[in-house]
Write a protein that holds these residues in place. Structure first.
Motif, PDB file in Angstrom:
ATOM      1  N   ILE A  99       0.856  -1.186   0.000  1.00  7.36           N
ATOM      2  CA  ILE A  99       0.000   0.000   0.000  1.00  7.36           C
ATOM      3  C   ILE A  99       0.890   1.234   0.000  1.00  7.36           C
ATOM      4  O   ILE A  99       1.743   1.398   0.873  1.00  7.36           O
ATOM      5  CB  ILE A  99      -0.929   0.004   1.221  1.00  7.36           C
ATOM      6  N   THR A 100       0.693   2.106  -0.972  1.00  8.06           N
ATOM      7  CA  THR A 100       1.531   3.303  -1.094  1.00  8.06           C
ATOM      8  C   THR A 100       0.832   4.583  -0.666  1.00  8.06           C
ATOM      9  O   THR A 100       1.482   5.620  -0.524  1.00  8.06           O
ATOM     10  CB  THR A 100       2.009   3.465  -2.543  1.00  8.06           C
ATOM     11  N   CYS A 135      -8.619   2.684   7.195  1.00 10.06           N
ATOM     12  CA  CYS A 135      -8.015   2.418   5.883  1.00 10.06           C
ATOM     13  C   CYS A 135      -9.142   2.187   4.887  1.00 10.06           C
ATOM     14  O   CYS A 135      -9.188   1.166   4.200  1.00 10.06           O
ATOM     15  CB  CYS A 135      -7.075   1.222   5.951  1.00 10.06           C
ATOM     16  N   GLN A 136     -10.045   3.139   4.817  1.00 14.00           N
ATOM     17  CA  GLN A 136     -11.245   3.008   4.012  1.00 14.00           C
ATOM     18  C   GLN A 136     -10.942   2.817   2.537  1.00 14.00           C
ATOM     19  O   GLN A 136     -11.572   2.007   1.854  1.00 14.00           O
ATOM     20  CB  GLN A 136     -12.125   4.244   4.202  1.00 14.00           C
ATOM     21  N   ALA A 137      -9.980   3.561   2.037  1.00 12.16           N
ATOM     22  CA  ALA A 137      -9.600   3.431   0.622  1.00 12.16           C
ATOM     23  C   ALA A 137      -8.087   3.561   0.515  1.00 12.16           C
ATOM     24  O   ALA A 137      -7.517   4.566   0.940  1.00 12.16           O
ATOM     25  CB  ALA A 137     -10.286   4.484  -0.229  1.00 12.16           C
ATOM     26  N   THR A 138      -7.455   2.548  -0.056  1.00 13.71           N
ATOM     27  CA  THR A 138      -6.000   2.530  -0.186  1.00 13.71           C
ATOM     28  C   THR A 138      -5.596   2.417  -1.646  1.00 13.71           C
ATOM     29  O   THR A 138      -6.380   1.966  -2.483  1.00 13.71           O
ATOM     30  CB  THR A 138      -5.387   1.336   0.580  1.00 13.71           C
ATOM     31  N   TYR A 193      -0.564   9.821   3.613  1.00 14.02           N
ATOM     32  CA  TYR A 193       0.394   8.873   4.199  1.00 14.02           C
ATOM     33  C   TYR A 193      -0.315   7.599   4.660  1.00 14.02           C
ATOM     34  O   TYR A 193      -1.335   7.671   5.349  1.00 14.02           O
ATOM     35  CB  TYR A 193       1.081   9.494   5.412  1.00 14.02           C
ATOM     36  N   PRO A 194       0.219   6.428   4.335  1.00 14.60           N
ATOM     37  CA  PRO A 194      -0.288   5.186   4.921  1.00 14.60           C
ATOM     38  C   PRO A 194       0.351   4.993   6.293  1.00 14.60           C
ATOM     39  O   PRO A 194       1.576   5.064   6.429  1.00 14.60           O
ATOM     40  CB  PRO A 194       0.183   4.114   3.920  1.00 14.60           C
ATOM     41  N   LYS A 195      -0.477   4.759   7.327  1.00 17.27           N
ATOM     42  CA  LYS A 195       0.020   4.618   8.693  1.00 17.27           C
ATOM     43  C   LYS A 195      -0.566   3.364   9.320  1.00 17.27           C
ATOM     44  O   LYS A 195      -1.729   3.026   9.096  1.00 17.27           O
ATOM     45  CB  LYS A 195      -0.367   5.841   9.524  1.00 17.27           C
ATOM     46  N   ALA A 196       0.231   2.718  10.154  1.00 11.60           N
ATOM     47  CA  ALA A 196      -0.182   1.447  10.751  1.00 11.60           C
ATOM     48  C   ALA A 196      -1.459   1.596  11.573  1.00 11.60           C
ATOM     49  O   ALA A 196      -2.316   0.697  11.570  1.00 11.60           O
ATOM     50  CB  ALA A 196       0.947   0.889  11.615  1.00 11.60           C
ATOM     51  N   ARG A 252       4.325  -4.010   7.486  1.00 11.51           N
ATOM     52  CA  ARG A 252       5.152  -4.644   6.454  1.00 11.51           C
ATOM     53  C   ARG A 252       4.547  -4.530   5.055  1.00 11.51           C
ATOM     54  O   ARG A 252       5.231  -4.829   4.064  1.00 11.51           O
ATOM     55  CB  ARG A 252       5.420  -6.100   6.811  1.00 11.51           C
ATOM     56  N   ILE A 253       3.299  -4.092   4.968  1.00  2.57           N
ATOM     57  CA  ILE A 253       2.702  -3.912   3.646  1.00  2.57           C
ATOM     58  C   ILE A 253       2.556  -2.426   3.299  1.00  2.57           C
ATOM     59  O   ILE A 253       1.924  -2.079   2.306  1.00  2.57           O
ATOM     60  CB  ILE A 253       1.324  -4.603   3.537  1.00  2.57           C
ATOM     61  N   LEU A 254       3.147  -1.556   4.130  1.00  2.00           N
ATOM     62  CA  LEU A 254       3.034  -0.118   3.902  1.00  2.00           C
ATOM     63  C   LEU A 254       4.349   0.460   3.398  1.00  2.00           C
ATOM     64  O   LEU A 254       5.424   0.122   3.896  1.00  2.00           O
ATOM     65  CB  LEU A 254       2.631   0.596   5.199  1.00  2.00           C
ATOM     66  N   ASP A 255       4.266   1.333   2.422  1.00  2.00           N
ATOM     67  CA  ASP A 255       5.436   2.036   1.894  1.00  2.00           C
ATOM     68  C   ASP A 255       5.058   3.500   1.719  1.00  2.00           C
ATOM     69  O   ASP A 255       4.331   3.863   0.787  1.00  2.00           O
ATOM     70  CB  ASP A 255       5.869   1.422   0.557  1.00  2.00           C
ATOM     71  N   ASP A 256       5.525   4.343   2.637  1.00  2.00           N
ATOM     72  CA  ASP A 256       5.172   5.763   2.588  1.00  2.00           C
ATOM     73  C   ASP A 256       6.182   6.600   1.815  1.00  2.00           C
ATOM     74  O   ASP A 256       6.082   7.829   1.782  1.00  2.00           O
ATOM     75  CB  ASP A 256       5.002   6.327   4.004  1.00  2.00           C
ATOM     76  N   SER A 257       7.153   5.953   1.188  1.00  2.00           N
ATOM     77  CA  SER A 257       8.227   6.697   0.523  1.00  2.00           C
ATOM     78  C   SER A 257       7.728   7.537  -0.657  1.00  2.00           C
ATOM     79  O   SER A 257       8.300   8.596  -0.956  1.00  2.00           O
ATOM     80  CB  SER A 257       9.323   5.738   0.046  1.00  2.00           C
ATOM     81  N   PHE A 258       6.676   7.086  -1.318  1.00  2.00           N
ATOM     82  CA  PHE A 258       6.175   7.818  -2.487  1.00  2.00           C
ATOM     83  C   PHE A 258       5.465   9.107  -2.061  1.00  2.00           C
ATOM     84  O   PHE A 258       5.649  10.157  -2.683  1.00  2.00           O
ATOM     85  CB  PHE A 258       5.258   6.920  -3.311  1.00  2.00           C
ATOM     86  N   VAL A 259       4.682   9.025  -1.002  1.00  2.00           N
ATOM     87  CA  VAL A 259       4.045  10.238  -0.472  1.00  2.00           C
ATOM     88  C   VAL A 259       5.113  11.166   0.091  1.00  2.00           C
ATOM     89  O   VAL A 259       5.073  12.388  -0.118  1.00  2.00           O
ATOM     90  CB  VAL A 259       3.012   9.875   0.615  1.00  2.00           C
ATOM     91  N   LYS A 260       6.079  10.603   0.805  1.00  2.00           N
ATOM     92  CA  LYS A 260       7.157  11.409   1.387  1.00  2.00           C
ATOM     93  C   LYS A 260       7.919  12.151   0.303  1.00  2.00           C
ATOM     94  O   LYS A 260       8.221  13.343   0.446  1.00  2.00           O
ATOM     95  CB  LYS A 260       8.105  10.513   2.175  1.00  2.00           C
ATOM     96  N   SER A 261       8.232  11.474  -0.788  1.00  2.00           N
ATOM     97  CA  SER A 261       8.938  12.112  -1.886  1.00  2.00           C
ATOM     98  C   SER A 261       8.114  13.260  -2.485  1.00  2.00           C
ATOM     99  O   SER A 261       8.640  14.340  -2.776  1.00  2.00           O
ATOM    100  CB  SER A 261       9.243  11.089  -2.986  1.00  2.00           C
ATOM    101  N   ALA A 262       6.826  13.028  -2.630  1.00  2.00           N
ATOM    102  CA  ALA A 262       5.955  14.071  -3.181  1.00  2.00           C
ATOM    103  C   ALA A 262       5.911  15.291  -2.272  1.00  2.00           C
ATOM    104  O   ALA A 262       5.942  16.447  -2.741  1.00  2.00           O
ATOM    105  CB  ALA A 262       4.544  13.513  -3.387  1.00  2.00           C
ATOM    106  N   VAL A 263       5.860  15.071  -0.967  1.00  2.00           N
ATOM    107  CA  VAL A 263       5.832  16.177  -0.007  1.00  2.00           C
ATOM    108  C   VAL A 263       7.146  16.951  -0.065  1.00  2.00           C
ATOM    109  O   VAL A 263       7.158  18.197  -0.063  1.00  2.00           O
ATOM    110  CB  VAL A 263       5.587  15.644   1.419  1.00  2.00           C
ATOM    111  N   GLU A 264       8.259  16.238  -0.124  1.00  2.00           N
ATOM    112  CA  GLU A 264       9.564  16.882  -0.171  1.00  2.00           C
ATOM    113  C   GLU A 264       9.719  17.760  -1.412  1.00  2.00           C
ATOM    114  O   GLU A 264      10.446  18.756  -1.391  1.00  2.00           O
ATOM    115  CB  GLU A 264      10.680  15.831  -0.129  1.00  2.00           C
ATOM    116  N   ARG A 265       9.040  17.389  -2.481  1.00  2.00           N
ATOM    117  CA  ARG A 265       9.104  18.158  -3.721  1.00  2.00           C
ATOM    118  C   ARG A 265       7.978  19.184  -3.842  1.00  2.00           C
ATOM    119  O   ARG A 265       7.837  19.849  -4.857  1.00  2.00           O
ATOM    120  CB  ARG A 265       9.069  17.216  -4.924  1.00  2.00           C
TER     121      ARG A 265
END
Length: 350
Positions: free
Chosen positions: A124-125, A233-236, A305-308, A332-345
């Protein structure tokens, strides 16, 4: 490579709202050997415009970010040709994802947990609906939580998002959803709405614009779960790990597009309402205003952001029906790096 599922595995998937086994992934891109290369690979636009299918589990305002990204051509601006298709329910959506019929899905977290507990390798991103977007609408005679006892409650599916939302709020108010109410499985929100209006059920989780319709007929909300801001986590946004590893730049473009379109939708009411008008086939301005305010301003997040903690309720409910989900670590099924990258940019400020 084709996978063969055991009978018990299929049964578990059905209970958890899951589907078929994973197919072969597309040919993988060369793996980056350093973190700098990985970051560059994830943020760079795809060199050629890839085509992919994004499956929606149902027609609801939860999909506002994806709808806006498609209608506003944000996917194409970011170099991705996205074909959004309705899969008719979380079970079918996850099944299509695992079968390779779609590459990315927008679906409830409970279905993802169920499939992952059974061995599916999903990631989940983003969580594009981190609260429960429902009101529990009840007949006029039901005025307190205690009045629900012995009544018929309409849900979509056992263990689905609306079911979990109802169970959570009832337990918090002293109602045992397994003993105090009769749960009736009715399918999508339109069917539940019709059953409520006909008197076949006494209560149901509803969402806009249907909520407004039943309230105009004398029903009232016992609880507005959006106002309670319970993490959910209504919609992922989810995909198979094999596809993600081979298509990180494409996933980054998808997440960027969702965040850009959401930023615009929140600032540009005319644009947001036009998207809802087209997708929900709404012509009534009052209903459009109500639905826009509900989803654009209160449900869909600027930074998804996906959060546990958003998965705690879903995990608890899935584990009751699937022993393999007990003790499952949702992180273990969450990857927030894509949202984090978007925020940083600064994508969320677009």
């Amino acid at each position: 490579m084709k996978s063969v599922l055991s009978v018990s595995f299929l049964a578990a998937l059905a209970l958890a709202g899951c589907g078929a086994p994973a197919p072969n992934a597309p040919a993988s891109a060369p793996a980056a050997s350093a973190s700098a290369k990985a970051q560059t690979s994830a943020t760079a636009k795809p060199s050629a415009m890839p085509k992919l299918v994004l499956g929606h589990s149902q027609i609801t305002g939860n999909a506002l970010a994806a709808w806006s990204a498609e209608d506003g051509e944000y996917f194409k601006k970011n170099g991705v040709d996205v074909d959004a298709q309705l899969m008719s329910g979380g079970t079918k959506t996850v099944a299509a994802l695992l079968a390779g019929q779609i590459q990315v899905a927008e679906v409830g977290g409970s279905e993802v947990i169920g499939a992952s507990a059974e061995g599916a390798d999903l990631v989940i991103t983003a969580v594009v609906s981190p609260v429960y977007p429902y009101k529990m609408e009840v007949q006029p005679s039901i005025k307190t939580p205690a009045d629900l006892k012995g009544k018929k409650l309409g849900i979509a599916t056992t263990g689905g998002s609306a079911d979990i939302a109802g169970r959570v709020v009832m337990r918090k108010n002293g109602i045992d959803p397994d003993k105090d109410v009769a749960t009736i499985i009715l399918g999508d929100s339109q069917t539940r709405l019709a059953a409520l209006l006909s008197g076949s059920i006494n209560a149901s989780m509803t969402d806009p614009p249907g909520t407004l319709q039943v309230e105009e007929q004398g029903f009232h909300p016992l609880w507005d779960l959006t106002e309670l801001k319970l993490p959910a986590c209504q919609a992922t946004i989810v995909t198979q790990r094999s596809w993600l590893n081979a298509n990180k730049a494409t996933m980054q473009a998808i997440v960027d597009s969702l965040m850009q379109s959401t930023a615009r939708t929140k600032k540009d009411r005319a644009f947001g309402e036009q998207v809802l008008k087209t997708r929900l086939k709404l012509d009534d301005q009052k209903a459009l205003d109500y639905t826009y305010n509900y989803y654009a301003l209160n449900v869909v997040p600027t930074v998804p952001y996906p959060k546990a903690e958003q998965f705690a309720d879903a995990l608890e409910e899935v584990a009751k029906r699937n022993e393999k989900a007990r003790g499952f670590d949702s992180s273990r099924i969450l990857d927030d790096s894509f949202v984090k990258s978007a925020v940083e940019r600064g994508i969320d400020k677009a």
